[in-house]
Design a protein around this motif. Structure first.
Motif, mmCIF file in Angstrom:
data_model
loop_
_atom_site.group_PDB
_atom_site.id
_atom_site.type_symbol
_atom_site.label_atom_id
_atom_site.label_comp_id
_atom_site.label_asym_id
_atom_site.label_seq_id
_atom_site.Cartn_x
_atom_site.Cartn_y
_atom_site.Cartn_z
ATOM 1 N N ALA A 246 7.778 -1.022 -8.709
ATOM 2 C CA ALA A 246 8.748 -1.767 -8.050
ATOM 3 C C ALA A 246 9.940 -1.136 -7.492
ATOM 4 O O ALA A 246 10.117 -1.236 -6.257
ATOM 5 N N VAL A 247 10.055 -0.025 -8.069
ATOM 6 C CA VAL A 247 11.059 0.942 -7.533
ATOM 7 C C VAL A 247 10.604 1.502 -6.066
ATOM 8 O O VAL A 247 11.367 1.598 -5.159
ATOM 9 N N ALA A 248 9.335 1.871 -6.168
ATOM 10 C CA ALA A 248 8.724 2.300 -4.856
ATOM 11 C C ALA A 248 8.744 1.243 -3.622
ATOM 12 O O ALA A 248 9.075 1.711 -2.753
ATOM 13 N N ALA B 68 0.847 -1.029 0.175
ATOM 14 C CA ALA B 68 -0.114 0.147 -0.037
ATOM 15 C C ALA B 68 0.930 1.314 0.204
ATOM 16 O O ALA B 68 0.521 2.272 -0.545
ATOM 17 N N SER B 69 2.039 1.272 0.573
ATOM 18 C CA SER B 69 2.937 2.444 0.683
ATOM 19 C C SER B 69 3.509 2.452 -0.566
ATOM 20 O O SER B 69 3.863 3.843 -1.116
ATOM 21 N N ALA B 70 3.814 1.495 -1.333
ATOM 22 C CA ALA B 70 4.359 1.768 -2.681
ATOM 23 C C ALA B 70 3.545 2.307 -3.676
ATOM 24 O O ALA B 70 3.687 3.178 -4.409
ATOM 25 N N LEU B 71 2.133 1.905 -3.632
ATOM 26 C CA LEU B 71 1.092 2.296 -4.539
ATOM 27 C C LEU B 71 0.867 3.641 -4.212
ATOM 28 O O LEU B 71 0.679 4.502 -5.121
ATOM 29 N N VAL C 106 1.248 7.106 -7.080
ATOM 30 C CA VAL C 106 0.263 7.807 -7.334
ATOM 31 C C VAL C 106 0.425 9.256 -6.862
ATOM 32 O O VAL C 106 0.311 9.992 -7.639
ATOM 33 N N TYR C 107 0.999 9.118 -5.633
ATOM 34 C CA TYR C 107 1.392 10.753 -5.197
ATOM 35 C C TYR C 107 2.589 11.299 -6.160
ATOM 36 O O TYR C 107 2.830 12.638 -6.303
ATOM 37 N N ALA C 108 3.284 10.414 -6.820
ATOM 38 C CA ALA C 108 4.254 11.095 -7.917
ATOM 39 C C ALA C 108 3.731 11.834 -9.041
ATOM 40 O O ALA C 108 4.149 12.537 -9.624
ATOM 41 N N PHE C 109 2.320 11.327 -9.343
ATOM 42 C CA PHE C 109 1.695 11.930 -10.684
ATOM 43 C C PHE C 109 0.630 12.387 -10.592
ATOM 44 O O PHE C 109 -0.001 13.101 -11.323
ATOM 45 N N HIS C 110 -0.384 12.109 -9.410
ATOM 46 C CA HIS C 110 -1.710 12.284 -9.703
ATOM 47 C C HIS C 110 -1.942 14.039 -9.497
ATOM 48 O O HIS C 110 -2.567 14.579 -10.417
ATOM 49 N N MET C 111 -1.376 14.707 -8.521
ATOM 50 C CA MET C 111 -1.563 16.246 -8.540
ATOM 51 C C MET C 111 -0.570 16.913 -9.758
ATOM 52 O O MET C 111 -1.191 17.885 -10.327
ATOM 53 N N PRO C 112 0.614 16.361 -10.098
ATOM 54 C CA PRO C 112 1.155 16.991 -11.119
ATOM 55 C C PRO C 112 0.337 16.689 -12.456
ATOM 56 O O PRO C 112 0.209 17.702 -13.307
ATOM 57 N N ALA C 113 -0.425 15.807 -12.524
ATOM 58 C CA ALA C 113 -1.383 15.676 -13.816
ATOM 59 C C ALA C 113 -2.392 16.689 -13.623
ATOM 60 O O ALA C 113 -2.726 17.608 -14.766
ATOM 61 N N PHE C 114 -3.001 16.886 -12.574
ATOM 62 C CA PHE C 114 -4.077 17.930 -12.392
ATOM 63 C C PHE C 114 -3.474 19.376 -12.499
ATOM 64 O O PHE C 114 -4.130 20.255 -13.281
ATOM 65 N N ILE C 115 -2.354 19.542 -12.042
ATOM 66 C CA ILE C 115 -1.997 21.114 -12.091
ATOM 67 C C ILE C 115 -1.258 21.201 -13.713
ATOM 68 O O ILE C 115 -1.484 22.440 -14.092
ATOM 69 N N VAL D 181 10.393 2.092 -0.235
ATOM 70 C CA VAL D 181 9.653 2.626 0.829
ATOM 71 C C VAL D 181 10.322 2.573 2.237
ATOM 72 O O VAL D 181 10.199 3.582 3.121
ATOM 73 N N PRO D 182 11.073 1.607 2.632
ATOM 74 C CA PRO D 182 11.812 1.548 3.816
ATOM 75 C C PRO D 182 13.002 2.663 3.711
ATOM 76 O O PRO D 182 13.704 2.587 4.831
ATOM 77 N N ARG D 183 13.472 3.087 2.568
ATOM 78 C CA ARG D 183 14.615 3.539 2.529
ATOM 79 C C ARG D 183 14.440 5.131 2.256
ATOM 80 O O ARG D 183 15.583 5.584 2.407
ATOM 81 N N MET D 184 13.428 5.669 1.890
ATOM 82 C CA MET D 184 13.242 6.940 1.792
ATOM 83 C C MET D 184 11.805 7.402 2.095
ATOM 84 O O MET D 184 10.877 6.686 2.176
#
Length: 387
Positions: free
Chosen positions: A233-235, A71-74, A78-87, A239-242
């Protein structure tokens, strides 16, 4: 006739009301879109609806992150692009903003007034849900989701400036990078987040219809699948590293306990990653009308109203059952979030809350001389026809 003039004429009034526009003005370009004049572009309405569903899903996953790395990875992706797309979409349809009387009036009624109302409403609501009865009502410190209204208000006002800057996107990126170096950029109007998200809005101002056609090609759509898979996969690895707080764009590097030099570097890295994911997202947005296309005109309603459900769900104990934190429960939470925000974007809800989201407020403004001239001209034409 200019392309911007054609675009603004292609805005369909929401629910048939005269002159109604969604606050993000995600209307359709009349040229090169296959849309007749007077119609909204289904692609952008679809993109806005799907983006707001992702926003609601992200908020629903927040209480699930502690016990679920998936869940943390997803959530991070999602937070990486949903608001950027809106903006970016908001910036694209702000290109014709010229600070004229009509534009300023819509800016006040469509952004400033809802900001005041929802800032007050969220404060009163969270006094109860957060058990903080003394929480002050502060119009200078955006609470929860209202930061976007304040930011969009500021970005729109600066649009004429960006239209005259020779290298608008590099300048905006430099501003965002410098903001990460300064923890002194305070909470007033959430200026830190406004500055760090600024490049996405400016990018939208620089885009043209052909740029959106490029990302909708079949090759991009196919490539988007492995790109999203790699991002997840990268996310999952990260998750435990950043901290995912980098994607909120609301803190300086120092406030994130990172060295100062990492702020500008992360700004560029995140900007690049977000653009790739936004392109992948847009490549899969349907270009034709679908059952949810009409909901794209009500995304600001869904955005602001679902916040009460997201905040209240924690207070009401919806996340307390153990099964909610298992895979099936996470799927149920995701589906409920999508259904709730979908319902809040529907025309009946928009009609119910239009008085506060898009108030007329004719009493508060002087009549535009151009509108008066058009009315006099119309009267003369009708008189001439009768004669």
């Amino acid at each position: 006739m200019s392309e911007d003039t054609l675009r603004m004429r292609a805005v369909a009034p929401a629910d048939g009301g005269p002159g109604r526009k969604d606050a993000s003005e995600a209307a359709a370009p009349a040229q090169g879109s296959g849309q007749r004049s007077g119609q909204r572009d289904a692609f952008f309405d679809n993109a806005k609806y799907l983006a707001i569903v992702l926003v609601a899903m992200g908020h629903s996953w927040e209480p699930l992150r502690d016990g679920s790395r998936a869940a943390s990875a997803l959530y991070m992706v999602v937070y990486a692009f949903h608001m950027p797309a809106f903006i970016i979409i908001s910036g694209y349809f702000s290109r014709s903003f010229d600070a004229g009387p009509g534009r300023i009036r819509r800016l006040i009624t469509g952004l400033a007034v809802p900001y005041v109302v929802f800032e007050t409403a969220y404060t009163l609501f969270t006094r109860w849900t957060d058990q903080e009865p003394d929480r002050p009502i502060s119009l200078l410190d955006p609470l929860y989701l209202t930061w976007f209204l304040a930011a969009l208000f500021i970005w729109r006002l600066t649009t004429p400036v960006w239209r005259h800057v020779r290298w608008p996107l590099p300048v905006a990126l430099v501003i965002a990078m410098l903001a990460t170096l300064s923890p002194s950029v305070g909470n007033d109007l959430d200026l830190q987040r406004t500055l760090q998200f600024l490049p996405y809005f400016v990018l939208g101002l620089c885009l043209k219809p052909e740029h959106f056609r490029l990302v909708r090609r079949r090759k991009v759509r196919i490539l988007a699948v492995p790109v999203f898979a790699a991002a997840v996969a990268v996310a999952y690895w990260a998750v435990p590293r950043m901290t995912g707080a980098w994607f909120y764009h609301r803190d300086s590097a120092e406030e994130l306990a990172a060295p100062s030099w990492s702020g500008p570097v992360m700004s560029l890295v995140i900007f690049g990653c977000s653009l790739v994911l936004v392109a992948c997202f847009l490549s899969w947005v349907p270009g034709r009308r679908a059952w949810f296309t009409v909901l794209g005109a009500g995304t600001l309603y869904g955005y602001l109203l679902h916040g009460f459900v997201a905040q209240g769900s924690k207070f009401w104990g919806w996340y307390e059952p153990a099964w909610i934190h298992r895979p099936l429960g996470e799927l149920v939470v995701t589906a409920v979030a999508a259904v709730v925000v979908t319902a809040l974007c529907t025309p009946p809800v928009r009609r119910l809350f239009r008085w506060v989201m898009e108030p007329e407020m004719a009493w508060a403004f002087r009549r535009d001389a151009r509108d008066q001239a058009r009315e006099r001209s119309a009267v003369r034409e009708r008189t001439a026809v009768r004669e």
